[in-house]
Design an enzyme around this catalytic site. Structure first.
Site, short mmCIF file in Angstrom:
data_model
loop_
_atom_site.label_atom_id
_atom_site.label_comp_id
_atom_site.label_asym_id
_atom_site.label_seq_id
_atom_site.Cartn_x
_atom_site.Cartn_y
_atom_site.Cartn_z
N GLY A 70 2.22 3.38 7.89
CA GLY A 70 3.32 2.50 8.27
C GLY A 70 2.98 1.02 8.12
N ALA A 83 9.44 -4.17 -63.36
CA ALA A 83 10.05 -3.20 -62.45
C ALA A 83 9.37 -1.84 -62.62
CB ALA A 83 11.53 -3.08 -62.75
N HIS A 126 15.49 -6.35 -49.88
CA HIS A 126 15.95 -4.96 -49.69
C HIS A 126 14.78 -3.97 -49.74
CE1 HIS A 126 19.26 -7.02 -51.92
NE2 HIS A 126 18.27 -7.30 -52.73
N ALA A 130 0.81 -1.22 0.00
CA ALA A 130 0.00 0.00 0.00
C ALA A 130 0.84 1.27 0.00
CB ALA A 130 -0.92 0.00 1.22
N ASN A 158 -1.37 -0.16 -48.46
CA ASN A 158 -2.47 -0.83 -47.75
C ASN A 158 -3.47 0.13 -47.15
OD1 ASN A 158 -0.46 0.05 -45.99
ND2 ASN A 158 -0.99 -1.45 -44.44
#
Ligand code: UD1
Ligand code: MG
Length: 485
Positions: free
Chosen positions: A83, A429, A369, A13, A392
């Protein structure tokens, strides 16, 4: 059997003021696990029903424990932190009154390195000495430490808290660890006899030791290695405890055939598992529930969090992999990023500067890559050319890209999802693929090249006036600077 005789009270606590963060220290992590869970997992393993006293930031503490389904714990609230003695007082009315469970194990919640072994030894000592109270002690030579010091008196023992200690600390290195086993009746009768400290206005649980000795009751102790009973009250102590825990984990994995190149420079969490024959490089972070197969190689400065790896997989340096599964013989990195529930098949290659998120990559597929593969389902033996990007996200929804087995995606392709590139298809490409590509087809989606004869020579011809212009500007500048004088 300790589990039939004992019930526990864990003190959790406190305000954690020495951490100076405003947060409860009990949720600070050591090797990836919140500090308080070390105590609860220990008591769970010993099968001891437990009352946990919570107070400061109690909701967060309770939530963390409930997430682990630790139903053997009952929570009691200490509204004001007055305490450790007061904390135990708050738990008293919730103790199980079963006469068979008449031993109360009280533990501070801030000692994550405690072992089941030390609790068993405490129990054996308590039984064999017939003591009213038995507690764990240790030796700490740090004269600035905040531990309560165990002092011998004419009547037995007492604990002087660090704040109240005025003697020569170097001569008093016998300290109180913060684990106590007490007979329930004695505790019930004497917990209210603890007086408030004049200095701190707290009720110290440790006062019970002097109370018992003054009544002529037996108080016994056991001594534990300091590393086991370290209490954590500030970041320095947290760091030191984590060093101890990490060294323990690394030693365990070394004993199980794992090679660490620079062991002191690796971060490893508690629930990580590593197969034998694997190699862990310098500065690697192995986090969460990461499971590494046999004979894997995790190279320097890579980080793996909640990842499962098959055997013979290699992560090259500076890669980040999280919440994903990778098969066997996979090659990743350097500088790769795989995340969010991605699955990489056996023998696949995710090379440098490739990011994969929420995607499945089939066995033997290569993206070696500079690529971004998001929300993609990619078959086996596919080649992803350098610079490929799956588009996306349209600003609103995430869309999927499907790429069939053995497809070949040329370099620098932009795949605008949703889109399907069927098995064995090729894309040229530099294509921007917006339409599905059928099986075995070649898609070319780019502007056709036009060569204009001699056009380059024409472009270069007016070069002279440009140079003259630069000279003119320079002259102007000089003029301005002299004008100014
Ligand atoms: C305590 C002991 C000290 C011992 C040391 C071992 C007391 C008075 N002192 O000191 O003798 O050497 O542990 O590490 O017990 N807590 C509550 N409510 C409170 C105050 C604390 O639940 O009102 C909890 C804390 O969250 C913590 C535990 O009790 O988990 C111990 O409190 P802490 O403040 O850390 O005590 P130390 O000063 O370390
Ligand atoms: Mg403490």
């Amino acid at each position: 059997m300790i589990s039939n005789k004992v019930q526990a009270v864990v003190l959790a606590a406190g305000k954690s003021t020495r951490f100076k963060t405003g947060r409860t220290k009990l949720l600070e992590k050591i090797c990836g696990q919140e500090m308080i869970l070390y105590s609860t997992r220990l008591l769970e393993a010993l099968d001891i029903p437990t009352i946990m006293v919570v107070g400061y930031q109690k909701d967060a503490v309770i939530e963390q424990i409930q997430q682990r389904h630790q139903e053997f714990i009952t929570f009691v609230v200490q509204e004001q932190q007055r305490g450790t003695g007061h904390a135990v007082q708050c738990a008293m009315q919730h103790l199980n009154l079963d006469p068979n469970r008449d031993l109360i194990l009280i533990m501070n919640g801030d000692m994550p390195l405690a072992t089941p072994d030390i609790i068993s030894k405490l129990y054996e000592q308590h039984k064999s000495t017939g003591a009213e109270l038995t507690f764990v002690t240790s030796h700490c030579e740090d004269t600035h430490s905040g531990y309560g010091r165990v002092i011998t008196t004419e009547r037995g023992l007492k604990i002087v808290e660090a704040k109240d200690f005025t003697g020569d600390a170097s001569e008093h290195c016998w300290i109180n660890a913060g684990i106590y086993l007490v007979n329930r009746r004695f505790l019930q009768e004497q917990i209210t006899a603890i007086e408030k400290s004049e200095k701190t206005e707290e009720f110290y649980l440790t006062a019970l030791i002097e109370i018992a000795c003054n009544k002529g009751l037996t108080v016994s102790t056991i001594t534990a290695p300091f590393d086991i009973v370290r209490g954590i009250n500030n970041f320095q102590e947290l760091w030191a405890a984590e060093q101890v825990k990490r060294a323990e984990l690394i030693r365990y994995w070394m004993e199980h055939g794992v090679h660490f190149s620079v062991a002191h420079n690796v971060h490893i969490d508690l629930d990580v598992a590593i197969g034998s024959g694997s190699y862990i490089g310098c500065g690697v972070h192995l986090l969460g529930r990461t499971k590494i197969g046999k004979n894997c190689k995790i190279n320097e400065f890579s980080s793996l969090e909640n990842v499962t790896l098959g055997d013979y997989t290699e992560i090259l340096s500076h890669s980040m992999v999280s919440s994903s599964t990778l098969g066997s013989n996979v090659m990743v990195g350097p500088y790769a990023h795989i995340r969010d529930n991605s699955h990489i098949g056996d023998g696949a290659y995710i090379g440098n500067f490739v990011e994969v998120t929420r995607s499945t990559i089939g066995a033997g597929t290569k993206a070696k890559h500079l690529a971004y593969l998001g929300d993609a389902e990619i078959g086996t033996a596919v080649n992803i050319g350098a610079g490929t990007v799956t588009c996306n996200y349209n600003g609103n929804t995430k869309n999927k890209t499907y790429i069939g087995d053995r497809a070949f995606i040329g370099s620098n392709n932009t795949l605008v999802a949703p889109v399907t590139i069927a098995k064995n298809a090729y894309t040229a490409a530099g294509s921007v693929i917006t339409e599905n590509v059928p099986e075995h087809a070649l898609a070319i989606a780019r502007a056709r090249q036009v060569n204009k004869d001699n056009y380059a020579t024409q472009l270069r011809t007016p070069a002279q006036p440009q140079i003259a212009n630069i000279t003119f500007v320079a002259a102007q500048k000089n003029k301005l600077s002299t004008d100014h004088l």
